[in-house]
Design a protein around this motif. Structure first.
Motif, short mmCIF file in Angstrom:
data_model
loop_
_atom_site.label_atom_id
_atom_site.label_comp_id
_atom_site.label_asym_id
_atom_site.label_seq_id
_atom_site.Cartn_x
_atom_site.Cartn_y
_atom_site.Cartn_z
N ASP A 114 0.87 -1.26 0.03
CA ASP A 114 -0.02 0.03 0.02
C ASP A 114 0.74 1.20 0.17
O ASP A 114 1.91 1.17 0.59
CB ASP A 114 -0.85 0.12 1.15
CG ASP A 114 -1.99 -1.13 1.20
OD1 ASP A 114 -2.55 -0.97 0.24
OD2 ASP A 114 -1.95 -1.97 1.82
N GLY A 148 -3.75 8.40 -9.77
CA GLY A 148 -2.31 8.20 -9.57
C GLY A 148 -2.01 7.05 -10.43
O GLY A 148 -0.72 7.18 -11.21
N ARG A 149 -2.56 6.12 -10.51
CA ARG A 149 -2.19 4.89 -11.21
C ARG A 149 -2.21 5.20 -12.73
O ARG A 149 -1.35 4.97 -13.69
CB ARG A 149 -3.00 3.55 -10.59
CG ARG A 149 -2.81 2.25 -11.37
CD ARG A 149 -3.41 1.15 -10.97
NE ARG A 149 -2.88 -0.03 -11.39
CZ ARG A 149 -3.74 -1.11 -10.98
NH1 ARG A 149 -4.30 -1.19 -9.99
NH2 ARG A 149 -3.45 -2.10 -11.68
N ASP A 170 -8.78 6.35 -9.67
CA ASP A 170 -7.39 6.07 -9.75
C ASP A 170 -6.38 6.66 -10.45
O ASP A 170 -5.67 6.23 -11.42
CB ASP A 170 -7.35 4.42 -10.30
CG ASP A 170 -6.40 3.48 -9.46
OD1 ASP A 170 -5.53 4.21 -8.72
OD2 ASP A 170 -6.38 2.35 -9.68
N ALA A 172 -10.13 11.22 -6.92
CA ALA A 172 -8.82 10.78 -7.62
C ALA A 172 -8.00 9.55 -7.27
O ALA A 172 -7.28 9.08 -8.13
CB ALA A 172 -7.66 12.19 -7.52
N THR A 173 -8.39 9.27 -5.99
CA THR A 173 -7.65 8.04 -5.75
C THR A 173 -8.52 6.66 -5.77
O THR A 173 -8.40 5.89 -6.45
CB THR A 173 -7.28 8.11 -3.95
OG1 THR A 173 -8.17 8.44 -3.28
CG2 THR A 173 -6.10 9.16 -4.04
N GLY A 174 -9.66 6.69 -4.84
CA GLY A 174 -10.59 5.51 -4.96
C GLY A 174 -11.53 5.36 -5.95
O GLY A 174 -11.61 4.21 -6.59
N ALA A 202 -10.08 14.77 -3.93
CA ALA A 202 -9.14 13.77 -3.67
C ALA A 202 -9.62 12.42 -3.62
O ALA A 202 -8.94 11.33 -4.06
CB ALA A 202 -8.49 14.23 -2.19
N ASP A 203 -10.75 11.88 -3.07
CA ASP A 203 -11.25 10.75 -3.02
C ASP A 203 -11.46 10.28 -4.48
O ASP A 203 -11.32 9.17 -5.01
CB ASP A 203 -12.26 10.61 -2.27
CG ASP A 203 -12.56 10.72 -0.83
OD1 ASP A 203 -11.26 10.79 -0.27
OD2 ASP A 203 -13.47 10.73 0.09
N ARG A 257 -0.22 6.78 3.23
CA ARG A 257 -1.37 7.59 3.37
C ARG A 257 -1.38 8.81 4.00
O ARG A 257 -0.72 8.88 4.98
CB ARG A 257 -2.46 6.51 3.88
CG ARG A 257 -3.98 7.16 3.92
CD ARG A 257 -4.74 6.00 4.35
NE ARG A 257 -6.23 6.99 4.48
CZ ARG A 257 -6.96 7.11 3.46
NH1 ARG A 257 -6.54 6.89 2.30
NH2 ARG A 257 -7.91 7.70 3.83
#
Length: 816
Positions: free
Chosen positions: A389, A756-757, A754, A749-751, A746-747, A392
């Motif tokens: 992971d 960042g990926r 994705d 973009a990540t959850g 932010a949520d 965070r």
């Protein structure tokens, strides 16, 4: 030195108990006792079956046995925190055995959301020596008046399955709760229990404040797991997620096991697999179902039957991923790909809860790409190569909830609470101005909402301390504590002449909205007839229908892990590895090589081809469904601007497919896949997307800006959505930099996206895009073409209509 502690002798009573059972205390169990005597914070990493939970509790049992009798009642000595309610209850049962057998004067109780009000009230007045609970209950403890005194005698906190919770909003809330406990009991010792992970130091840093040095104890490795991939006598399907082609073989394997856990990745798959196994169950084997939408009573019945060894198989989702100890389980079956090597290790560990015997598991891929993924996962586990992971950063909506909870518990000075929060690892680098922004949000909702009295939740007293506004506000907070925000659900109840009767479970609200009275569906292994909705209750009756609808739950759908995706790309490129695959899968890869070539592990292969009345663009990033869906949405926007007029797309864990009415082989693909799509294109899409509203709604619920529950009632998902959408629109117009809008971005973009990926993918493929303009579809293209028709994109494409007959012909040709 970490992991090599000198053995510590057990007290005679404990040594005799081990001996009477024919056991010996393991090295890591003795090391945990030694570190406790030295007052050290400790992280234990050990495989399933190594006595990890007992190791965490042994020091507390010894301390409680040795403490001097006291006339005055004592508070809680050890607080155990588990991410699962069922695990807390299971540990209470298992820990009770040595306490009874040794006659120890120790009181152990659990406290979860399922505990009765009477039990919770009694525990507040007469606390047990060891209290077993969940992160949500700890957040409620922090919001209690008198919590400081309640935990004044707290000696140890044990966090179980720490690897499964630290990298989440629940982990943020738990870390803040630990920081609060550290203020209540400054000499508190922290103990973390974890399965094998790839980066123990990350868990150590999360477990305790920066000044502390967390001692690492490594358990004995145990016997290597035996993991096999089912090579079905049937041809491996091109696409699909049910593994229906292999269910008869799965049933035969279950017949050879003492007890099997059949894991799936979604609730829909659980219902489908359960029905298929019962259809094949000519031997009348006791087979049960377990997933998160079932009523707690039904889940408890299944767990109790498993503990007694009464069941031959349980079809389950991630609800049984974590460490409930069922010694009768000797086989784990994973239907469909596991999506990550760490998750696979966790699930395999459910079989043979004994360190000296190998766990046995069978992977059953549902399609050809999943066959590659299962093989990659199996090899990763054999090499002990696990997913990790990222580090965070603590979520600000969670911080808002915690600040509110602290104000409900007792008044605080802002400087003191800020210093306390900095001892929580996810918030260790929190700037003071951001803390002040969150504090302002809790006090008045932020600049755009401060004129509304309902958002004033905490106020300053004359001494400059922040306190909850009134008792009613505190009650509303306590009713809505927690960082789990599931999809909107309704209660499923048996209809009777009075309305709703016995609760059967819960279903997603969006699914029920698509039903009309008389429709039938499968739930909890039975067929039900939909009668109607009253408030938040779905009324149903039993049905004899043999052709029911099946609810298509998203459930616990996992993305393909970054690490496993990389191994799949390497496996595809390694022709020597093809020999380990079934004949039909190997022939499929060979046909792809001959027709279009095999992409390199760091390349992006893009194929364009005409098919039927459409023109296709297909690529194979192998980066997971979330990143692929975001990529497809951004690509279709760009294509729409270029005048290509995309009709739609479909994305899965392995590939992206876009189709249009105009050719796409003339495009500049290097420009099309530029990283700048994550700039203006992404912002423009988010402005239009309902996804941002969904992310905002979740942040608003967690932060306490809107509430799901009020005294004596619960809002429906539609009511919550209406409230959050109104606030969202106000903030977008009047305060676009509002704290919760930033949290939602932010949520997303990540959850949800994705980002960042996806950014890593676009960076990796720069200058490495291999474009093939093909005369017809490639073998790799067939699986995803079968999924066509499920998505549409906005813009000019909406005006283009494709006849249903043409779509059917396309799918039939792809399957041929």
């Amino acid at each position: 030195m970490d992991g090599a502690a000198q053995p510590t002798a057990l007290p005679a009573r404990f040594a005799e108990w081990f001996e009477a059972r024919g056991w010996r205390a393991r090295g890591h169990q003795l090391a945990m006792v030694g570190k406790a005597r030295a007052g050290r914070d400790t992280l234990l990493i050990a495989p399933t079956g190594g006595g990890k939970t007992l190791a965490g509790f042994l020091p507390s049992l010894i301390e409680l046995t040795e403490r001097a009798p006291a006339n005055a009642p004592r508070g809680v000595h050890t607080l155990y925190i588990s991410p699962l309610k069922a695990l807390a209850v299971d540990v209470e049962r298992n820990l009770g055995a040595p306490v009874r057998e040794m006659g120890l004067p120790i009181k152990i109780e659990s406290r979860t959301g399922d505990s009765s009000v009477a039990k919770r009230q009694r525990q507040r007045i007469h606390p047990p020596d060891i209290l077993l609970t969940t992160p949500e209950q700890l957040a409620l403890f922090c919001a209690w008046e008198g919590s400081r005194a309640y935990f004044a005698d707290l000696s140890t906190v044990v966090i179980d399955e720490i690897h499964a919770i630290h990298a989440s909003k629940r982990g943020d809330l738990l870390s803040l709760g630990l920081a609060r406990l550290g203020q209540f009991a400054p000499n508190l010792r922290r103990v973390g229990l974890s399965a094998t992970v790839n980066d123990p130091d990350m868990l150590r840093a999360w477990l305790a404040p920066a000044p502390s040095v967390v001692y690492l104890v490594m358990g004995e490795p145990g016997a290597p797991a035996v993991i096999e991939v089912l090579l079905s006598n049937q041809s491996v399907p091109w696409a699909g997620h049910t593994a229906q082609h292999a269910m008869a073989e799965v049933y035969e394997v279950i017949k050879t096991a003492r007890t099997a856990l059949v894991f799936v990745n979604t609730r829909w798959q659980a219902e489908f697999a359960f029905q298929e196994l019962w259809r094949l169950n000519e031997d009348h084997l006791p087979i049960a179902l377990h997933h998160g939408s079932l009523a707690p009573e039904q889940r408890r019945k299944v767990e109790a039957a498993m503990a007694r060894g009464d069941l031959r198989a349980v079809v389950c989702t991630s609800t049984l991923d974590l460490g409930i100890d069922w010694g009768a389980v000797d086989l784990v079956i994973q239907l469909a790909a596991p999506k990550g090597s760490s998750r696979l290790v966790q699930r395999v560990g459910r079989a043979n809860h004994r360190l000296d015997e190998p766990s046995r598991a069978l992977l059953v891929p549902a399609n050809r790409f999943e066959m590659l993924e299962c093989q990659a996962a199996r090899e990763a586990v054999a090499e002990n190569a696990l997913d990790g992971d990222p580090i965070r950063v603590g979520a600000r909506d969670v911080l808002a909830q915690h600040i509110m909870g602290c104000a409900c518990g007792e008044p605080f000075f802002a400087d003191d609470l800020y210093a306390e929060i900095l001892t929580s690892a996810p918030y260790a680098d929190l700037p003071r101005d951001e803390f002040d922004q969150v504090l302002e949000f809790v006090s008045n909702g932020g600049y755009a909402l401060k004129t509304y009295d309902r958002f004033r939740r905490i106020v300053k007293d004359r001494e400059g301390r922040w306190r909850v506004r009134n008792d009613e506000t505190a009650l509303r907070h306590r009713l809505n504590t927690g960082a789990i925000v599931g999809v909107a659900v309704l209660n499923l109840r048996l209809a009777n002449r009075y309305g709703g009767g016995r609760k059967i479970g819960e279903v997603e609200e969006w699914y029920v909205e698509g039903l009309t009275p008389g429709d039938t569906f499968i739930f909890a292994g039975e067929v039900w007839r939909f009668e109607g909705i009253v408030n938040i209750d779905v009324l149903v009756t039993r049905s004899a229908s043999k052709e029911p609808k099946i609810p298509s739950w998203g459930g616990s759908k996992f993305p393909l892990s970054t690490y496993l995706a990389k191994r799949v790309r390497k496996l595809i490129h390694d022709e020597d590895a093809w020999r380990r695959l079934p004949d039909d899968v190997r022939e499929w890869l060979e046909a792809q090589k001959e027709h279009a070539g095999i992409p390199g592990p760091d390349d992006l292969q893009v194929e364009t081809f005409p098919h039927g009345r459409r023109f296709f663009l297909q690529c194979y990033p192998f980066e997971g469904r979330l990143a692929h869906t975001t990529l497809a949405m951004l690509l279709t926007r760009r294509l729409d601007r270029l005048g290509v007029g995309p009709v739609g797309f479909v994305a899965n864990d392995y590939a992206v497919c876009i189709w249009a009415l105009a050719p796409m082989d003339h495009l500049d693909f290097d420009a099309l896949f530029q990283e700048d799509m994550l700039g203006d294109d992404l912002e423009a899409w988010l402005e239009e997307s309902v996804l941002m509203k969904r992310a905002f709604r979740q942040c608003a619920l967690i932060s306490g800006l809107i509430e799901r529950r009020a005294r004596g009632q619960e809002k429906s998902g539609r009511q919550v959505t209406f409230s959050s959408d109104l606030i969202y629109d106000v903030l977008r117009r009047h305060q676009p930099d509002h704290l919760l809008l930033r949290c939602a971005r932010a949520d997303a973009a990540t959850g949800l996206l994705d980002i960042g990926r996806l950014g890593d993918l676009l960076s990796r493929i720069k200058g490495r895009i291999r474009v093939l303009n093909l005369p017809k579809l490639s073998p790799f293209a067939v699986p995803i073409l079968v999924e066509i028709g499920r998505e549409r994109v906005p813009g000019q494409a909406q005006e283009m209509i494709i006849e249903a007959a043409a779509l059917d012909a396309l799918v039939e040709e792809a399957m041929a």
